[in-house]
Design a protein around this motif. Structure first.
Motif, PDB file in Angstrom:
ATOM      1  N   UNK A  56      12.230  50.626  33.034  1.00 16.40           N
ATOM      2  CA  UNK A  56      10.911  49.914  32.343  1.00 16.40           C
ATOM      3  C   UNK A  56      11.584  48.683  31.705  1.00 16.40           C
ATOM      4  N   UNK A  57      12.764  48.761  30.788  1.00 14.44           N
ATOM      5  CA  UNK A  57      13.560  48.071  30.112  1.00 14.44           C
ATOM      6  C   UNK A  57      14.172  47.032  30.995  1.00 14.44           C
ATOM      7  N   UNK A  58      14.808  47.372  32.045  1.00 14.93           N
ATOM      8  CA  UNK A  58      15.608  46.421  32.806  1.00 14.93           C
ATOM      9  C   UNK A  58      14.525  45.602  33.372  1.00 14.93           C
ATOM     10  N   UNK A  59      13.516  46.048  34.021  1.00 16.93           N
ATOM     11  CA  UNK A  59      12.589  45.251  34.829  1.00 16.93           C
ATOM     12  C   UNK A  59      11.987  44.324  33.896  1.00 16.93           C
ATOM     13  N   UNK A  60      11.635  44.644  32.674  1.00 18.66           N
ATOM     14  CA  UNK A  60      10.834  43.610  31.999  1.00 18.66           C
ATOM     15  C   UNK A  60      11.391  42.800  30.821  1.00 18.66           C
ATOM     16  N   UNK A  61      12.473  43.561  30.402  1.00 20.95           N
ATOM     17  CA  UNK A  61      13.539  42.990  29.444  1.00 20.95           C
ATOM     18  C   UNK A  61      12.767  43.248  27.856  1.00 20.95           C
ATOM     19  N   UNK A  62      11.968  44.231  27.759  1.00 18.87           N
ATOM     20  CA  UNK A  62      11.305  44.589  26.377  1.00 18.87           C
ATOM     21  C   UNK A  62      12.030  45.602  25.871  1.00 18.87           C
ATOM     22  N   UNK A  63      11.972  45.702  24.232  1.00 22.35           N
ATOM     23  CA  UNK A  63      12.972  46.442  23.405  1.00 22.35           C
ATOM     24  C   UNK A  63      12.863  47.950  23.502  1.00 22.35           C
ATOM     25  N   UNK A  64      13.658  48.657  23.541  1.00 22.14           N
ATOM     26  CA  UNK A  64      13.820  50.205  23.526  1.00 22.14           C
ATOM     27  C   UNK A  64      12.813  50.748  22.788  1.00 22.14           C
ATOM     28  N   UNK A  65      12.366  50.168  21.410  1.00 24.88           N
ATOM     29  CA  UNK A  65      11.259  50.964  20.601  1.00 24.88           C
ATOM     30  C   UNK A  65       9.898  50.520  21.414  1.00 24.88           C
ATOM     31  N   UNK A  66       9.548  49.445  21.965  1.00 25.15           N
ATOM     32  CA  UNK A  66       8.403  49.304  22.523  1.00 25.15           C
ATOM     33  C   UNK A  66       8.185  50.029  23.910  1.00 25.15           C
ATOM     34  N   UNK A  67       9.442  50.260  24.651  1.00 18.88           N
ATOM     35  CA  UNK A  67       9.367  50.746  25.948  1.00 18.88           C
ATOM     36  C   UNK A  67       9.098  52.314  25.748  1.00 18.88           C
TER      37      UNK A  67
END
Length: 119
Positions: free
Chosen positions: A1-12
């Motif tokens: 999910x992080x790689x596809x959207x670029x969001x932070x680890x905490x949010x993911x």
């Protein structure tokens, strides 16, 4: 999910509903593999031995291990003491009962009471 959207680890992790420690956890290597193999080998050789006897055999061989650990590995491997087969009775050909030909030919006693009538 992080790689596809670029969001932070905490949010993911918050969106996925998992803890961040789970995300970063590296599993420990299985240190029980050698002991597990030894227990399975002993159980296959001695089919009538339960986990207690296998634990004693391991101790005699110099492997100092807790009995609860042996029990856990024994049950995880789906081992159990094999049930004994029922020994069937001796196959003797049955003979029919001989019926008496005349009255008073066969007598029998019934011992229900062990006292005489006058006592």
């Amino acid at each position: 999910m992080r790689e596809a959207t670029g969001i932070s680890e905490r949010r993911a992790c918050g969106l996925a509903g998992i803890s961040r420690t789970v995300m970063n956890h590296e599993p420990k290597p299985d240190g029980d593999a050698e002991l597990r193999n030894k227990i399975v080998d002993l159980a296959q050789v001695r089919k009538r031995f339960g986990y207690r006897r296998i634990h004693a055999m391991l101790r005699r061989e110099g492997i100092m291990v807790n009995s609860k650990r042996v029990y856990r590995l024994y049950t995880e491997e789906n081992l159990s003491v094999r049930r004994r087969r029922r020994k069937k009775g001796i196959a003797v050909e049955r003979e029919p009962l001989v019926l008496p030909d005349a009255p008073n030919e066969v007598w029998s006693m019934d011992f229900v009471m062990d006292r005489l009538a006058n006592r």
